[in-house]
Design a protein around this motif. Structure first.
Motif, PDB file in Angstrom:
ATOM      1  N   VAL A   1     -32.284  18.653 -15.151  1.00 39.59           N
ATOM      2  CA  VAL A   1     -32.565  20.319 -14.983  1.00 39.59           C
ATOM      3  C   VAL A   1     -33.694  20.784 -15.468  1.00 39.59           C
ATOM      4  CG1 VAL A   1     -30.494  20.443 -13.096  1.00 39.59           C
ATOM      5  CG2 VAL A   1     -30.832  21.195 -15.328  1.00 39.59           C
TER       6      VAL A   1
ATOM      7  N   SER B   1     -33.114  25.775 -18.679  1.00 34.64           N
ATOM      8  CA  SER B   1     -32.909  24.655 -17.175  1.00 34.64           C
ATOM      9  C   SER B   1     -33.990  25.639 -15.912  1.00 34.64           C
ATOM     10  CB  SER B   1     -31.655  25.280 -16.685  1.00 34.64           C
ATOM     11  OG  SER B   1     -30.481  24.820 -15.613  1.00 34.64           O
ATOM     12  N   THR B   2     -33.946  24.940 -14.615  1.00 34.31           N
ATOM     13  CA  THR B   2     -34.993  25.930 -14.067  1.00 34.31           C
ATOM     14  C   THR B   2     -33.706  25.260 -12.317  1.00 34.31           C
ATOM     15  OG1 THR B   2     -35.401  22.732 -13.142  1.00 34.31           O
ATOM     16  CG2 THR B   2     -37.212  24.019 -14.232  1.00 34.31           C
ATOM     17  N   GLN B   3     -32.192  25.210 -12.794  1.00 39.16           N
ATOM     18  CA  GLN B   3     -32.185  25.353 -11.886  1.00 39.16           C
ATOM     19  C   GLN B   3     -30.665  25.683 -12.063  1.00 39.16           C
ATOM     20  OE1 GLN B   3     -30.768  21.159  -9.927  1.00 39.16           O
ATOM     21  NE2 GLN B   3     -33.251  19.857 -10.168  1.00 39.16           N
TER      22      GLN B   3
END
Length: 385
Positions: free
Chosen positions: A43, A228-230
């Motif tokens: 992620v 983290s992109t999520q």
């Protein structure tokens, strides 16, 4: 087989079983599908780059394998002795020598470009928006959020899997050995730099979905980072064999929205302020024992047993140390016992929890000493050392 021996055998078998998932299906994101064949995409941008690099190298290897074995099998079939083929008599070919030197060089060069780019990305620690000190202990993690004002937030993260599941007295849960009482909480889309070290032996902080695996070495501080992109819950484990309870040292990272992180941080800071207020208070025996029971279950039960019967550590029930002078009991818990598995909890528990668990131990499991320790007693004991 006696009860103690049976529990030790069960613990050993559980430790061994806990090591097996390290090679396959542990530490993936909550509710994500585990791919037992390939590595996770993860992620973070770095994890995606690593995955893409992995797939590029994989397909290059596949193509090379198909070409090499294709030529080899064709040669075996088309130039077999039964067809009357006469083998060539030359010993070397300059063109072939040049070809199988230049072509692999070009292939390696093509592989080196994306690999170098990814490595540079992995070791780019600049412009971090958060710094967190991660310290490995046997067998737990300590997280300290480094603040510019010096008011650092710190707490320990312990295994939360019930002992009944570990000893096969209950059905194992979905996240068996991968759940903790205090997860690491970070905001999404934020570059988090981790300063990783250890207090006792070598550990390794490993969360596959964040593309982070960094050794925690006593006396050294290693750097790593993730962004983290999520939003989600991501699980990992200590990836270094750090002792017989190595399999009971999970990592859980909660990535939350920035607004939720601000709320969480405010709550933790409020709890820290509350602890400071409690430090100056006196408690009744019942209040200390009730709080101490919870502390015992989190920090002591794994070694000393649910009923104080002992196991990895010595028995609490009827112990001469616990039923003896309070100062000796304090010294053992605060400073640990060198040469044994008994850790120093002086830096792991706050003074309120320390007073509570010592009071609980002295009045539980049939000890019934009737005395108690106040937070101020812990403070004065530490100060006088």
């Amino acid at each position: 087989m006696c009860f103690k021996a049976k529990r030790r055998l069960t613990l050993a078998l559980s430790s061994m079983s806990a090591l097996l998932p390290l090679t396959a299906a542990t530490a993936w994101a909550q509710d994500s599908k585990v791919n037992a064949i390939n590595m996770p995409v993860g992620v973070t941008e770095v994890s995606a780059s690593i995955y893409d690099l992995h797939m590029i190298i994989f397909w290059i290897c596949v193509i090379i394998g198909v070409l090499v074995f294709g030529v080899m099998f064709y040669s075996i079939f088309a130039h077999r002795k039964s067809k009357g083929v006469v083998p060539a008599t030359f010993h070397e070919s300059t063109k072939v020598e040049i070809a199988w030197t230049v072509v692999p060089f070009l292939i390696l060069l093509a592989m080196a470009v994306p690999a170098t780019k990814t490595l540079i990305e992995i070791y780019d620690f600049d412009d971090a928006e958060m710094d967190i000190l991660v310290t490995g202990f046997q067998w737990k993690w300590k997280y300290e959020y480094l603040q510019e004002d010096g008011e650092n937030l710190k707490f320990f993260s312990n295994l939360r899997t019930p002992q009944d599941e570990i000893y096969n007295e209950e059905v194992k849960g979905e996240h068996y050995l991968l759940e903790v009482d205090e997860p690491l909480v970070v905001p999404v889309d934020t570059k988090v730099r981790l300063l990783v070290t250890a207090n006792d032996v070598i550990h390794s902080w490993w969360v596959p979905d964040l593309a982070v695996k960094k050794d925690a070495i006593p006396g050294f501080i290693n750097e790593t980072w993730f962004k983290s992109t999520q939003v989600g819950i991501f699980r990992g484990q200590c990836a270094e064999l750090c002792g017989k309870e190595h399999g009971f040292m999970p990592i859980v990272v909660h990535v939350v929205s920035k607004a939720d992180y601000v709320d969480w941080l405010a709550t933790k800071q409020s709890e820290a302020a509350e602890i400071k207020e409690l430090m100056a208070q006196s408690f009744t025996l019942d209040e200390l024992a009730e709080r101490g029971k919870g502390v015992y279950q989190r920090s002591c039960l794994a070694c000393h047993g649910a009923n104080g019967e002992g196991g990895v550590g010595k028995a609490i029930a009827g112990s001469l140390l616990v039923t003896g002078a309070i100062n000796g009991h304090l010294d053992s818990v605060v400073n640990g016992v060198p040469g044994t598995a008994m850790q120093a909890f002086g830096g792991q528990l706050n003074d309120v929890d320390m007073a509570a668990v010592i009071t609980y131990q002295r009045n539980a499991f049939g000890n019934n000493m009737g005395d108690m320790v106040q937070p101020l007693d812990i403070f004065n004991f530490k100060k006088g050392q």
